[in-house]
Design a protein around this motif. Structure first.
Motif, PDB file in Angstrom:
ATOM      1  N   LEU A  87       1.773   4.625  -9.664  1.00 24.36           N
ATOM      2  CA  LEU A  87       2.417   3.905 -10.762  1.00 24.36           C
ATOM      3  C   LEU A  87       1.985   4.541 -12.067  1.00 24.36           C
ATOM      4  O   LEU A  87       0.794   4.742 -12.292  1.00 24.36           O
ATOM      5  N   LYS A  88       2.938   4.867 -12.913  1.00 29.98           N
ATOM      6  CA  LYS A  88       2.591   5.405 -14.229  1.00 29.98           C
ATOM      7  C   LYS A  88       2.752   4.277 -15.233  1.00 29.98           C
ATOM      8  O   LYS A  88       3.848   3.773 -15.456  1.00 29.98           O
ATOM      9  N   LEU A  89       1.655   3.860 -15.807  1.00 28.67           N
ATOM     10  CA  LEU A  89       1.641   2.771 -16.784  1.00 28.67           C
ATOM     11  C   LEU A  89       1.205   3.354 -18.117  1.00 28.67           C
ATOM     12  O   LEU A  89       0.019   3.582 -18.338  1.00 28.67           O
ATOM     13  N   GLY A  90       2.178   3.608 -18.979  1.00 30.15           N
ATOM     14  CA  GLY A  90       1.860   4.288 -20.232  1.00 30.15           C
ATOM     15  C   GLY A  90       1.394   5.693 -19.913  1.00 30.15           C
ATOM     16  O   GLY A  90       2.100   6.452 -19.258  1.00 30.15           O
ATOM     17  N   ASN A  91       0.205   6.037 -20.350  1.00 30.33           N
ATOM     18  CA  ASN A  91      -0.372   7.347 -20.059  1.00 30.33           C
ATOM     19  C   ASN A  91      -1.278   7.338 -18.835  1.00 30.33           C
ATOM     20  O   ASN A  91      -1.869   8.357 -18.501  1.00 30.33           O
ATOM     21  N   ALA A  92      -1.411   6.188 -18.192  1.00 30.16           N
ATOM     22  CA  ALA A  92      -2.354   6.054 -17.076  1.00 30.16           C
ATOM     23  C   ALA A  92      -1.623   6.021 -15.736  1.00 30.16           C
ATOM     24  O   ALA A  92      -0.516   5.488 -15.625  1.00 30.16           O
ATOM     25  N   TYR A  93      -2.258   6.609 -14.728  1.00 28.17           N
ATOM     26  CA  TYR A  93      -1.767   6.543 -13.356  1.00 28.17           C
ATOM     27  C   TYR A  93      -2.594   5.501 -12.608  1.00 28.17           C
ATOM     28  O   TYR A  93      -3.815   5.450 -12.743  1.00 28.17           O
ATOM     29  N   ARG A  94      -1.928   4.682 -11.800  1.00 30.72           N
ATOM     30  CA  ARG A  94      -2.605   3.701 -10.956  1.00 30.72           C
ATOM     31  C   ARG A  94      -2.062   3.803  -9.538  1.00 30.72           C
ATOM     32  O   ARG A  94      -0.894   4.129  -9.327  1.00 30.72           O
ATOM     33  N   VAL A  95      -2.932   3.508  -8.574  1.00 29.11           N
ATOM     34  CA  VAL A  95      -2.568   3.529  -7.161  1.00 29.11           C
ATOM     35  C   VAL A  95      -2.897   2.163  -6.576  1.00 29.11           C
ATOM     36  O   VAL A  95      -3.977   1.614  -6.815  1.00 29.11           O
ATOM     37  N   VAL A  96      -1.962   1.616  -5.798  1.00 26.02           N
ATOM     38  CA  VAL A  96      -2.180   0.325  -5.136  1.00 26.02           C
ATOM     39  C   VAL A  96      -3.150   0.545  -3.978  1.00 26.02           C
ATOM     40  O   VAL A  96      -2.907   1.375  -3.096  1.00 26.02           O
ATOM     41  N   THR A  97      -4.234  -0.199  -3.989  1.00 23.56           N
ATOM     42  CA  THR A  97      -5.302  -0.017  -2.996  1.00 23.56           C
ATOM     43  C   THR A  97      -4.811  -0.259  -1.577  1.00 23.56           C
ATOM     44  O   THR A  97      -5.230   0.439  -0.649  1.00 23.56           O
ATOM     45  N   ALA A  98      -3.918  -1.206  -1.377  1.00 23.26           N
ATOM     46  CA  ALA A  98      -3.400  -1.485  -0.027  1.00 23.26           C
ATOM     47  C   ALA A  98      -2.751  -0.248   0.577  1.00 23.26           C
ATOM     48  O   ALA A  98      -2.857  -0.004   1.787  1.00 23.26           O
ATOM     49  N   GLU A  99      -2.087   0.560  -0.252  1.00 26.21           N
ATOM     50  CA  GLU A  99      -1.485   1.793   0.256  1.00 26.21           C
ATOM     51  C   GLU A  99      -2.555   2.803   0.669  1.00 26.21           C
ATOM     52  O   GLU A  99      -2.390   3.513   1.661  1.00 26.21           O
ATOM     53  N   LEU A 100      -3.639   2.876  -0.100  1.00 29.37           N
ATOM     54  CA  LEU A 100      -4.763   3.746   0.295  1.00 29.37           C
ATOM     55  C   LEU A 100      -5.323   3.300   1.640  1.00 29.37           C
ATOM     56  O   LEU A 100      -5.583   4.120   2.517  1.00 29.37           O
ATOM     57  N   HIS A 101      -5.528   1.989   1.784  1.00 28.38           N
ATOM     58  CA  HIS A 101      -6.061   1.456   3.040  1.00 28.38           C
ATOM     59  C   HIS A 101      -5.154   1.825   4.205  1.00 28.38           C
ATOM     60  O   HIS A 101      -5.630   2.259   5.262  1.00 28.38           O
ATOM     61  N   ARG A 102      -3.836   1.658   4.039  1.00 30.35           N
ATOM     62  CA  ARG A 102      -2.894   1.998   5.115  1.00 30.35           C
ATOM     63  C   ARG A 102      -2.976   3.487   5.464  1.00 30.35           C
ATOM     64  O   ARG A 102      -3.032   3.854   6.644  1.00 30.35           O
ATOM     65  N   LEU A 103      -2.978   4.334   4.449  1.00 30.87           N
ATOM     66  CA  LEU A 103      -3.027   5.780   4.679  1.00 30.87           C
ATOM     67  C   LEU A 103      -4.305   6.187   5.418  1.00 30.87           C
ATOM     68  O   LEU A 103      -4.286   7.047   6.291  1.00 30.87           O
ATOM     69  N   LEU A 104      -5.405   5.546   5.076  1.00 27.80           N
ATOM     70  CA  LEU A 104      -6.699   5.867   5.686  1.00 27.80           C
ATOM     71  C   LEU A 104      -6.930   5.133   7.006  1.00 27.80           C
ATOM     72  O   LEU A 104      -7.968   5.298   7.633  1.00 27.80           O
ATOM     73  N   GLY A 105      -5.960   4.300   7.410  1.00 23.81           N
ATOM     74  CA  GLY A 105      -6.073   3.601   8.689  1.00 23.81           C
ATOM     75  C   GLY A 105      -7.069   2.466   8.682  1.00 23.81           C
ATOM     76  O   GLY A 105      -7.652   2.144   9.711  1.00 23.81           O
ATOM     77  N   ILE A 106      -7.258   1.843   7.530  1.00 21.21           N
ATOM     78  CA  ILE A 106      -8.198   0.725   7.437  1.00 21.21           C
ATOM     79  C   ILE A 106      -7.430  -0.569   7.634  1.00 21.21           C
ATOM     80  O   ILE A 106      -6.533  -0.906   6.871  1.00 21.21           O
ATOM     81  N   ASP A 107      -7.782  -1.285   8.683  1.00 20.17           N
ATOM     82  CA  ASP A 107      -7.180  -2.583   8.996  1.00 20.17           C
ATOM     83  C   ASP A 107      -8.062  -3.656   8.370  1.00 20.17           C
ATOM     84  O   ASP A 107      -9.187  -3.877   8.812  1.00 20.17           O
ATOM     85  N   LEU A 108      -7.563  -4.306   7.321  1.00 18.60           N
ATOM     86  CA  LEU A 108      -8.379  -5.272   6.586  1.00 18.60           C
ATOM     87  C   LEU A 108      -8.792  -6.459   7.449  1.00 18.60           C
ATOM     88  O   LEU A 108      -9.905  -6.963   7.319  1.00 18.60           O
TER      89      LEU A 108
END
Length: 84
Positions: A52-73
């Motif tokens: 997500l680009k918010l103004g000049n900053a980039y943000r990443v949704v943590t849930a997507e990181l967890h899914r990519l890394l195979g972390i089952d909450l």
């Protein structure tokens, strides 16, 4: 006790403690992507998860990181007691 092992640049405990969204540097660390490479991928729209680009900053949704890394909450919550 694989539940307590480090996962791709950050320990599982660190990944589980992340807020809902993180800056690109934190996501890069979790994915073991260098800073320059991470920002270049984000700029080209090729980052491995949605950025997500918010103004000049980039943000990443943590849930997507967890899914990519195979972390089952749900499973991580069950295993949390084993690591204490």
């Amino acid at each position: 006790m694989t539940a307590c092992k480090a996962v791709r640049g950050m320990a599982r405990e660190e990944l589980l403690a992340l807020p809902v969204a993180v800056d690109l540097d934190t996501a890069n660390k979790a994915l073991t992507i260098g800073r320059s490479t991470g920002y270049a991928l984000a700029k080209r729209g090729e980052y491995p998860v949605t950025v997500l680009k918010l103004g000049n900053a980039y943000r990443v949704v943590t849930a997507e990181l967890h899914r990519l890394l195979g972390i089952d909450l749900a499973r991580a919550a069950e295993n949390a007691e084993l690591c204490s």
